[in-house]
Write an enzyme that holds these catalytic residues in place. Structure first.
Site, mmCIF file in Angstrom:
data_model
loop_
_atom_site.group_PDB
_atom_site.id
_atom_site.type_symbol
_atom_site.label_atom_id
_atom_site.label_comp_id
_atom_site.label_asym_id
_atom_site.label_seq_id
_atom_site.Cartn_x
_atom_site.Cartn_y
_atom_site.Cartn_z
ATOM 1 N N ASP A 67 8.416 7.616 -20.154
ATOM 2 C CA ASP A 67 8.868 7.897 -21.638
ATOM 3 C C ASP A 67 10.100 7.567 -21.805
ATOM 4 O OD1 ASP A 67 10.465 10.143 -21.215
ATOM 5 O OD2 ASP A 67 8.665 11.479 -21.485
ATOM 6 N N HIS A 95 0.935 -1.207 0.066
ATOM 7 C CA HIS A 95 0.184 -0.063 -0.056
ATOM 8 C C HIS A 95 0.979 1.196 0.169
ATOM 9 C CE1 HIS A 95 -3.223 2.815 2.208
ATOM 10 N NE2 HIS A 95 -3.596 2.737 0.785
ATOM 11 N N TYR A 100 6.963 14.515 -21.766
ATOM 12 C CA TYR A 100 5.973 14.218 -20.252
ATOM 13 C C TYR A 100 5.161 13.330 -20.350
ATOM 14 C CZ TYR A 100 8.161 18.672 -19.556
ATOM 15 O OH TYR A 100 9.229 19.667 -19.553
ATOM 16 N N ALA A 101 5.209 12.354 -21.090
ATOM 17 C CA ALA A 101 4.577 10.916 -21.004
ATOM 18 C C ALA A 101 5.000 10.083 -19.867
ATOM 19 C CB ALA A 101 4.624 10.382 -22.425
ATOM 20 N N HIS A 108 7.548 19.319 -13.032
ATOM 21 C CA HIS A 108 8.479 18.097 -13.510
ATOM 22 C C HIS A 108 9.672 17.959 -12.801
ATOM 23 C CE1 HIS A 108 9.670 15.340 -16.348
ATOM 24 N NE2 HIS A 108 10.672 15.820 -16.564
#
Length: 139
Positions: free
Chosen positions: A28, A20, A128-129, A106
């Site tokens: 990416d 948990h 940003y994937a 980011h």
């Protein structure tokens, strides 16, 4: 032979051992991954496997309670963001829960990603994937 979705032994092991609130990053091809971070590198060629396919496969075996995205995805890669959010909605229906969605800068994303149990590198070549999935409990 294994009967469930994920055949990659390393990825299957990481998912099976997640507790948990443990994090798992799917990224990416360009996200920096420190050498000391556990990296499951699935990237084969540009776009293979793609980010969303890996997310869907992982979500078939991992109960997700929260995701974290870089806020830059909203402006720089809104197509992937919208597709990702649609996948998350489908997962919510399947899991019968609401998945919390958090956006962070980011640079902070990279730091949090380094705290994840593992990073799964895809062949995705769009900016940003990246997502951090946080494990929940199905009870």
């Amino acid at each position: 032979m294994k009967k469930t979705t994920i055949l990659n032994a390393q990825l299957s092991h990481v998912i099976a051992t997640m507790g948990h609130t443990d994090g798992l990053t799917i990224c990416d091809a360009g996200l920096p991954i420190p050498t000391e971070q556990h990296c499951i590198d699935l990237a084969l060629t540009k776009g293979i496997p793609d980010f969303l396919s890996v997310l869907q496969a992982v979500s078939s075996e991992l109960f997700i309670e929260k995701i974290v995205l870089a806020e830059e995805i909203k402006n720089i890669n809104p197509q992937i963001e919208q597709q990702l959010l649609m996948v998350i909605q489908q997962i919510e229906v399947q899991q019968k829960n609401t998945i919390k969605i958090e956006y962070i800068p980011h640079n902070e994303f990279k730091h949090q990603s380094n705290q994840a149990k593992a990073v799964v590198r895809t062949g995705e070549c769009s900016p940003y994937a990246n997502v951090i999935l946080y494990s929940g409990v199905p009870f």
